[in-house]
Design a protein around this motif. Structure first.
Motif, PDB file in Angstrom:
ATOM      1  N   VAL A   2       1.234  -1.174   0.493  1.00 34.00           N
ATOM      2  CA  VAL A   2       0.326  -0.109   0.240  1.00 34.00           C
ATOM      3  C   VAL A   2       0.498   1.367   0.046  1.00 34.00           C
ATOM      4  O   VAL A   2       1.590   1.768   0.648  1.00 34.00           O
ATOM      5  N   LYS A  12      -3.336   5.808   3.437  1.00 31.37           N
ATOM      6  CA  LYS A  12      -3.089   4.991   4.229  1.00 31.37           C
ATOM      7  C   LYS A  12      -2.993   4.458   5.107  1.00 31.37           C
ATOM      8  O   LYS A  12      -2.978   3.075   5.563  1.00 31.37           O
ATOM      9  N   GLY A  13      -2.603   5.187   5.711  1.00 28.79           N
ATOM     10  CA  GLY A  13      -3.407   4.183   7.364  1.00 28.79           C
ATOM     11  C   GLY A  13      -4.557   4.038   6.862  1.00 28.79           C
ATOM     12  O   GLY A  13      -4.681   2.116   8.292  1.00 28.79           O
ATOM     13  N   VAL A  16      -4.643  -0.089   5.471  1.00 31.06           N
ATOM     14  CA  VAL A  16      -3.515  -0.450   5.720  1.00 31.06           C
ATOM     15  C   VAL A  16      -4.435  -1.635   6.979  1.00 31.06           C
ATOM     16  O   VAL A  16      -4.235  -2.339   6.824  1.00 31.06           O
ATOM     17  N   SER A  20      -5.272  -5.195   7.044  1.00 32.51           N
ATOM     18  CA  SER A  20      -4.802  -6.201   7.674  1.00 32.51           C
ATOM     19  C   SER A  20      -5.147  -7.026   8.697  1.00 32.51           C
ATOM     20  O   SER A  20      -3.840  -7.865   9.426  1.00 32.51           O
ATOM     21  N   VAL A  26       2.663  -6.650   8.516  1.00 29.98           N
ATOM     22  CA  VAL A  26       2.975  -5.415   8.461  1.00 29.98           C
ATOM     23  C   VAL A  26       3.837  -4.483   8.582  1.00 29.98           C
ATOM     24  O   VAL A  26       4.571  -4.921   9.597  1.00 29.98           O
ATOM     25  N   ARG A  28       6.540  -1.822   7.568  1.00 28.74           N
ATOM     26  CA  ARG A  28       7.146  -0.461   6.924  1.00 28.74           C
ATOM     27  C   ARG A  28       7.936  -0.506   6.741  1.00 28.74           C
ATOM     28  O   ARG A  28       9.877  -1.760   7.519  1.00 28.74           O
ATOM     29  N   HIS A  37      -0.207   8.620  10.492  1.00 25.61           N
ATOM     30  CA  HIS A  37      -1.312   7.499   9.596  1.00 25.61           C
ATOM     31  C   HIS A  37      -1.953   7.306  10.297  1.00 25.61           C
ATOM     32  O   HIS A  37      -1.909   7.258  12.198  1.00 25.61           O
ATOM     33  N   PRO A  52       3.613  -0.114  12.390  1.00 21.64           N
ATOM     34  CA  PRO A  52       2.608  -0.326  11.137  1.00 21.64           C
ATOM     35  C   PRO A  52       1.629   0.027  11.676  1.00 21.64           C
ATOM     36  O   PRO A  52       0.622  -1.155  12.936  1.00 21.64           O
ATOM     37  N   SER A  53       0.478   0.057  10.908  1.00 29.33           N
ATOM     38  CA  SER A  53      -0.640   0.686  11.027  1.00 29.33           C
ATOM     39  C   SER A  53      -1.817  -1.049  11.200  1.00 29.33           C
ATOM     40  O   SER A  53      -2.980  -0.963  10.614  1.00 29.33           O
ATOM     41  N   CYS A  62       3.925  -6.948  13.644  1.00 21.73           N
ATOM     42  CA  CYS A  62       4.221  -5.738  13.053  1.00 21.73           C
ATOM     43  C   CYS A  62       5.509  -5.073  12.963  1.00 21.73           C
ATOM     44  O   CYS A  62       6.587  -5.236  13.632  1.00 21.73           O
ATOM     45  N   GLU A 217       3.828  -0.946   4.014  1.00 24.25           N
ATOM     46  CA  GLU A 217       3.180   0.050   4.074  1.00 24.25           C
ATOM     47  C   GLU A 217       4.015   0.708   4.248  1.00 24.25           C
ATOM     48  O   GLU A 217       4.775   1.499   4.690  1.00 24.25           O
TER      49      GLU A 217
END
Ligand code: GDP
Ligand code: IMO
Ligand code: MG
Length: 440
Positions: A2, A12-13, A16, A20, A26, A28, A37, A52-53, A62, A217
């Motif tokens: 993404v 984006k957040g 994701v 997720s 997920v 970064r 995010h 990460p989201s 994450c 992400e």
């Protein structure tokens, strides 16, 4: 993957977070806590900068890949805030030993440089991102693994601080930092993350061998990419697709789907060219309805019409499989909606932006106009329930932007989403190259 296809803050957040729930990890892979995010679930808002989201979905590990520059202070604050919400961050978070650390002198340098640039300032987030990436490339950087080796950290810090204190003092006329204080701080903060160091590249390989699903992400957006963006008004990392491989440590075969996120219009925080920017009441109305204030710095975001020219470049630079259009609801109630469809530069018509960003200042934009809609699209989850004029606008976007439209977001909450494929809402499962991408 993404990733953002504009100047960041595309939503984006949110995407994701909602995807997720069906993934195992997920990741970064670039940027740092310049990112902001926003996730909204059942009315509760969470803003993430480094974590990460996927963190709100218990099944998702994450991971912070080597391409991310890490501020220990920001990570500590964020981790503690999430833990206060009852989320067990530590058992699910892994940080690559190769992550460059954002040190206090990086932030000072970021501010000093912006101040010295005066009117030519980039409008950075002031988080020390640029100076931290510079230290990485100059092989002077302190990495996450160094925090757990007192002697190595002292040695590296001495060299780095010697150099940066000279610059801060002699070049910018400011004050340098005390070696002892910076070292103590780094050691203390590092100790908060004992046990979280993880070979992210190795872990991703392991997960992939087990057939697990992994979501990468992106932070920032394509037009902020250090190579492909509106240089020098960009961030200091690659925000485009190649950064997934270098910033997480995976091969290109790890990527089977690229979701490009774009707002239904355009925004930008900070300075630099923005061909479709609006300076009138329409722009102000979009800013107000879209609550366009930065999730990291709180700065007002500049607003303008959708720029299909820039999106076309984003689509091919990233190999976008499908677009997700966010904030459609923000356009509700407008009489007319415009889309930038071509640039004119000295009599030449361009269908993708010029690569030399100086030219961006002299561009004229050709627009196509669409009738707006008066009905609300907020919270709509079925494509068929959208107003006809919204459907016409979305179809035009799809035709103009160089990749199909696969998702439409109609509000900040993770539930406010339409999954769409070839103009038809679908509700079972979405397969790409035989792999399910999401369920709902
Ligand atoms: P990111 O940096 O790409 O994750 O985006 P940000 O979180 O910085 O900014 C996006 C903002 O728009 C956040 O406040 C989101 O809650 C909000 N948002 C996301 N999608 C939608 C949408 O479809 N409609 C509306 N009204 N807001 C949205
Ligand atoms: P997310 O992930 C929007 C912008 C800054 C500035 C330029 C350089 O939330 O989309 P930097 O501090 O990175 O050196 O600043 O990049 N910028 C962003 N704009 N969204 C972001 O992240 C951004 N991260 C950096 O405003 O113009
Ligand atoms: Mg943001």
């Amino acid at each position: 993957v993404v990733l953002g296809t504009q100047w960041g803050d595309e939503g984006k957040g949110k995407i994701v977070d909602l995807l997720s729930k069906d993934v195992d990890a997920v990741v970064r892979f670039q940027g740092g806590h310049n990112a902001g995010h926003t996730l909204v679930a059942e009315g509760n808002k969470t803003v993430l900068h480094l974590v990460p989201s996927g963190i709100l979905n218990e099944g998702a590990q994450c991971l912070i890949g080597n391409g991310v520059v890490v501020s220990l202070e920001a990570l500590k604050t964020e981790t503690e805030a999430l833990e206060a919400l009852g989320i067990d961050v530590r058992s699910r978070l892994g940080i690559s030993p190769a992550c460059p650390i954002i040190m206090p002198y990086h932030e000072l340098l970021d501010h000093a440089r912006e101040k010295a640039k005066g009117k030519k300032a980039i409008g950075t987030t002031g988080r020390g991102i640029g100076p931290a990436y510079e230290d990485k490339v100059s092989r002077r950087g302190i990495r996450f693994s160094d925090l757990f080796n007192h002697d190595l950290l002292s040695e590296k810090l001495e060299e780095a601080l010697d150099y940066h204190n000279f610059v801060l003092d002699k070049y910018f006329g400011g004050e340098g930092l005390s070696f002892d204080l910076v070292l103590d701080d780094a050691l203390q903060l590092g100790a908060c993350f004992t046990g979280l160091m993880m070979d992210v590249s190795g872990e991703l390989h392991r997960l992939r061998t087990q057939g697990k699903r992994i979501l990468y992400e992106g932070a920032q957006g394509t037009l902020l990419d250090i190579d492909h963006g509106t240089y020098p008004f960009v961030t200091s990392s690659n925000t485009t697709i190649g950064a997934v491989c270098t910033g997480a440590g995976v091969g290109p075969d790890a990527i089977d789907y690229v979701l490009g996120i774009t707002k239904a219009y355009t925004t930008r925080v900070g300075h630099g060219p923005f061909p479709t920017e609006l300076f009138d009441d329409v722009g102000a109305g979009i800013a107000e309805r879209g609550a366009e204030f930065g999730a990291t710095t709180g700065r007002a975001r500049r607003c303008g019409w959708l720029d299909a020219v820039a999106l076309r470049r984003a689509a091919h630079t990233n190999g976008v499989t499908g677009f997700c259009v966010t904030k459609l609801d923000v356009l509700d109630g407008l009489d007319e909606i415009k889309v930038g469809i071509a640039y004119r530069l000295g009599g030449e018509v361009l269908d993708i932006p010029p690569q030399n960003p100086e030219a961006w200042d002299d561009l004229e934009v050709e627009y196509e106009s669409f009738p707006g809609w008066q009905e609300t699209t907020r919270g709509v989850t079925n494509y068929d329930d959208l107003p006809d004029n919204a459907k016409t606008y979305l179809a035009a976007m799809e035709a103009l932007c160089g990749a199909p439209l696969h998702m439409i977001s109609t509000g900040p909450d993770r539930k406010e989403i339409i999954f769409i494929y070839s103009g038809v809402s679908f509700t079972v499962e979405f397969f790409v190259q035989g792999n399910p991408v999401c369920f709902f």
